[in-house]
Design a protein around this motif. Structure first.
Motif, PDB file in Angstrom:
ATOM      1  N   LEU A 167      11.689 -59.061 -60.240  1.00  0.00           N
ATOM      2  CA  LEU A 167      11.847 -57.653 -59.872  1.00  0.00           C
ATOM      3  C   LEU A 167      10.921 -57.295 -58.720  1.00  0.00           C
ATOM      4  N   LEU A 168       9.679 -57.773 -58.781  1.00  0.00           N
ATOM      5  CA  LEU A 168       8.725 -57.511 -57.700  1.00  0.00           C
ATOM      6  C   LEU A 168       9.217 -58.135 -56.393  1.00  0.00           C
ATOM      7  N   ALA A 169       9.745 -59.360 -56.487  1.00  0.00           N
ATOM      8  CA  ALA A 169      10.261 -60.025 -55.289  1.00  0.00           C
ATOM      9  C   ALA A 169      11.431 -59.255 -54.694  1.00  0.00           C
ATOM     10  N   MET A 170      12.288 -58.699 -55.562  1.00  0.00           N
ATOM     11  CA  MET A 170      13.427 -57.919 -55.075  1.00  0.00           C
ATOM     12  C   MET A 170      12.978 -56.642 -54.395  1.00  0.00           C
ATOM     13  N   LEU A 171      11.951 -55.996 -54.946  1.00  0.00           N
ATOM     14  CA  LEU A 171      11.428 -54.773 -54.321  1.00  0.00           C
ATOM     15  C   LEU A 171      10.801 -55.079 -52.964  1.00  0.00           C
ATOM     16  N   ILE A 172      10.029 -56.176 -52.919  1.00  0.00           N
ATOM     17  CA  ILE A 172       9.432 -56.573 -51.639  1.00  0.00           C
ATOM     18  C   ILE A 172      10.522 -56.915 -50.630  1.00  0.00           C
ATOM     19  N   PHE A 173      11.544 -57.613 -51.109  1.00  0.00           N
ATOM     20  CA  PHE A 173      12.660 -57.970 -50.229  1.00  0.00           C
ATOM     21  C   PHE A 173      13.346 -56.715 -49.694  1.00  0.00           C
ATOM     22  N   LEU A 174      13.513 -55.711 -50.547  1.00  0.00           N
ATOM     23  CA  LEU A 174      14.141 -54.461 -50.120  1.00  0.00           C
ATOM     24  C   LEU A 174      13.315 -53.778 -49.038  1.00  0.00           C
ATOM     25  N   VAL A 175      12.007 -53.756 -49.224  1.00  0.00           N
ATOM     26  CA  VAL A 175      11.122 -53.154 -48.216  1.00  0.00           C
ATOM     27  C   VAL A 175      11.236 -53.905 -46.891  1.00  0.00           C
ATOM     28  N   VAL A 176      11.244 -55.232 -46.980  1.00  0.00           N
ATOM     29  CA  VAL A 176      11.358 -56.049 -45.771  1.00  0.00           C
ATOM     30  C   VAL A 176      12.702 -55.806 -45.075  1.00  0.00           C
ATOM     31  N   VAL A 177      13.771 -55.692 -45.870  1.00  0.00           N
ATOM     32  CA  VAL A 177      15.097 -55.436 -45.307  1.00  0.00           C
ATOM     33  C   VAL A 177      15.107 -54.108 -44.543  1.00  0.00           C
ATOM     34  N   VAL A 178      14.524 -53.070 -45.147  1.00  0.00           N
ATOM     35  CA  VAL A 178      14.478 -51.762 -44.484  1.00  0.00           C
ATOM     36  C   VAL A 178      13.684 -51.855 -43.186  1.00  0.00           C
ATOM     37  N   ALA A 179      12.547 -52.566 -43.233  1.00  0.00           N
ATOM     38  CA  ALA A 179      11.715 -52.712 -42.040  1.00  0.00           C
ATOM     39  C   ALA A 179      12.467 -53.428 -40.924  1.00  0.00           C
ATOM     40  N   PHE A 180      13.152 -54.511 -41.285  1.00  0.00           N
ATOM     41  CA  PHE A 180      13.904 -55.244 -40.274  1.00  0.00           C
ATOM     42  C   PHE A 180      15.080 -54.421 -39.774  1.00  0.00           C
ATOM     43  N   TRP A 181      15.710 -53.655 -40.675  1.00  0.00           N
ATOM     44  CA  TRP A 181      16.855 -52.842 -40.247  1.00  0.00           C
ATOM     45  C   TRP A 181      16.427 -51.811 -39.216  1.00  0.00           C
ATOM     46  N   VAL A 182      15.257 -51.227 -39.387  1.00  0.00           N
ATOM     47  CA  VAL A 182      14.760 -50.250 -38.416  1.00  0.00           C
ATOM     48  C   VAL A 182      14.621 -50.903 -37.039  1.00  0.00           C
ATOM     49  N   ARG A 183      14.089 -52.131 -37.018  1.00  0.00           N
ATOM     50  CA  ARG A 183      13.917 -52.827 -35.744  1.00  0.00           C
ATOM     51  C   ARG A 183      15.252 -53.283 -35.144  1.00  0.00           C
ATOM     52  N   LEU A 184      16.278 -53.416 -35.999  1.00  0.00           N
ATOM     53  CA  LEU A 184      17.572 -53.915 -35.526  1.00  0.00           C
ATOM     54  C   LEU A 184      18.647 -52.834 -35.515  1.00  0.00           C
ATOM     55  N   MET A 185      18.242 -51.582 -35.650  1.00  0.00           N
ATOM     56  CA  MET A 185      19.212 -50.497 -35.750  1.00  0.00           C
ATOM     57  C   MET A 185      19.975 -50.233 -34.444  1.00  0.00           C
ATOM     58  N   LEU A 186      19.507 -50.795 -33.341  1.00  0.00           N
ATOM     59  CA  LEU A 186      20.177 -50.576 -32.059  1.00  0.00           C
ATOM     60  C   LEU A 186      21.163 -51.700 -31.719  1.00  0.00           C
ATOM     61  N   MET A 187      21.473 -52.546 -32.694  1.00  0.00           N
ATOM     62  CA  MET A 187      22.387 -53.655 -32.432  1.00  0.00           C
ATOM     63  C   MET A 187      23.765 -53.177 -31.984  1.00  0.00           C
ATOM     64  N   THR A 188      24.284 -52.139 -32.618  1.00  0.00           N
ATOM     65  CA  THR A 188      25.617 -51.653 -32.242  1.00  0.00           C
ATOM     66  C   THR A 188      25.652 -51.108 -30.825  1.00  0.00           C
ATOM     67  N   PRO A 189      24.712 -50.215 -30.419  1.00  0.00           N
ATOM     68  CA  PRO A 189      24.735 -49.778 -29.017  1.00  0.00           C
ATOM     69  C   PRO A 189      24.486 -50.910 -28.027  1.00  0.00           C
ATOM     70  N   VAL A 190      23.663 -51.887 -28.393  1.00  0.00           N
ATOM     71  CA  VAL A 190      23.466 -53.033 -27.506  1.00  0.00           C
ATOM     72  C   VAL A 190      24.782 -53.790 -27.346  1.00  0.00           C
ATOM     73  N   ALA A 191      25.488 -54.008 -28.456  1.00  0.00           N
ATOM     74  CA  ALA A 191      26.778 -54.695 -28.394  1.00  0.00           C
ATOM     75  C   ALA A 191      27.784 -53.909 -27.561  1.00  0.00           C
ATOM     76  N   ALA A 192      27.732 -52.587 -27.654  1.00  0.00           N
ATOM     77  CA  ALA A 192      28.681 -51.752 -26.921  1.00  0.00           C
ATOM     78  C   ALA A 192      28.355 -51.685 -25.433  1.00  0.00           C
ATOM     79  N   ALA A 193      27.069 -51.653 -25.093  1.00  0.00           N
ATOM     80  CA  ALA A 193      26.675 -51.364 -23.716  1.00  0.00           C
ATOM     81  C   ALA A 193      26.299 -52.580 -22.897  1.00  0.00           C
ATOM     82  N   GLU A 194      25.926 -53.670 -23.534  1.00  0.00           N
ATOM     83  CA  GLU A 194      25.423 -54.820 -22.793  1.00  0.00           C
ATOM     84  C   GLU A 194      26.261 -56.055 -23.088  1.00  0.00           C
ATOM     85  N   ASN A 195      26.484 -56.840 -22.073  1.00  0.00           N
ATOM     86  CA  ASN A 195      27.294 -58.045 -22.218  1.00  0.00           C
ATOM     87  C   ASN A 195      26.409 -59.235 -22.584  1.00  0.00           C
TER      88      ASN A 195
END
Length: 272
Positions: free
Chosen positions: A143-171
């Motif tokens: 359970l602790l590992a899953m909670l830590i994993f969830l926190v890490v996922v959120v952190a990485f998602w914040v850093r990768l949240m611009l993937m869609t505009p990058v895909a749309a705007a840049e080749n």
């Protein structure tokens, strides 16, 4: 380093949606919300203690929903970065770039599985592979590992949240999409995290309030929303409409944040 103003991005989003709602809302409804509603419609509701049986049509609907969702997301983002563009051009951009975005997302998902699955197996002592039950002593660490994993996922998602505009705007390719989003969000993690949490809270409140009111009205007018009932179908359509509006707002906000961090403006062309 580029300056980031969430207020400016919000004001641009409100202005854009107010001006172009007739273009982006149909895209959001038909390509993002409606396929998801179709999945929900065919999703089985098992009896307590029974194993759910998934109908074969879900094997067809799921990839369609993923593909149309990415195409629609790129199209809306493209329009938000290119005010005055046509829906045809936006959809063409979505069709030409969604496989690249999917590949980038798949790489991230596989990397997460490669880290998380061995960790769970290690904590469970191999009982998962043998079909046994997880030892009681391992439940807490898992359970602790899953909670830590969830926190890490959120952190990485914040850093990768611009993937869609990058895909749309840049080749760029899948790796380029990931690295570009990571670079653009460098130094803005806490500001973007606060923005995401606030937006999530507002979305939950609005969705719950509207769904509750409509649910009560439907219950009084057509009975409880049981599977296959008129109430359920109407509720799913209404939910899809709400999701369309919220998705359009979110995608436009992310696009305008990207425009600031990438150095674009309201009339910016597709970056190459």
């Amino acid at each position: 380093m580029a300056k980031l103003s969430i207020t400016t991005a919000w004001n641009e989003t409100v202005a854009f949606i107010g001006r172009e709602a007739q273009l982006i809302l149909p895209i959001a409804f038909l390509l993002l919300a409606l396929p998801g509603a179709a999945l929900q419609l065919f999703m089985p509701t098992p009896a307590p203690g029974a194993t759910p049986e998934f109908p074969p049509i879900l094997l067809l609907l799921f990839p369609i929903a993923v593909a149309t969702g990415m195409i629609g997301s790129i199209a809306i983002t493209w329009l938000a970065l290119r005010p005055g563009g046509s829906v045809g051009e936006a959809l063409q951009r979505g069709l030409s770039r969604f496989l690249i975005l999917f590949a980038a997302s798949l790489l991230i998902g596989l990397a997460a599985l490669a880290i998380f699955v061995p960790l769970i197996l290690l904590l469970a002592g191999g009982t998962v592979l043998s079909g046994g039950t997880v030892p009681a002593a391992a439940a807490g660490p898992i359970l602790l590992a899953m909670l830590i994993f969830l926190v890490v996922v959120v952190a990485f998602w914040v850093r990768l949240m611009l993937m869609t505009p990058v895909a749309a705007a840049e080749n760029v390719g899948p790796i380029g999409i990931i690295s570009r989003s990571w670079a653009l969000t460098q130094g803005y993690f806490w500001k973007l995290l606060g923005f995401v949490l606030l937006l999530l809270l507002a979305t939950l409140i609005v969705t719950f309030a509207i769904s509750a009111v409509i649910g009560i009205v439907l219950f009084l007018a057509a009975g409880p929303p049981e599977p296959g009932s008129v109430s359920m179908i109407v509720m799913m359509i209404v939910s899809a409409l709400i999701q369309s509006v919220l998705s359009a707002i979110f995608l436009t906000l992310i696009a305008r944040i990207y425009a600031q961090l990438a150095g674009g403006d309201d009339k910016s062309a597709v970056f190459t």
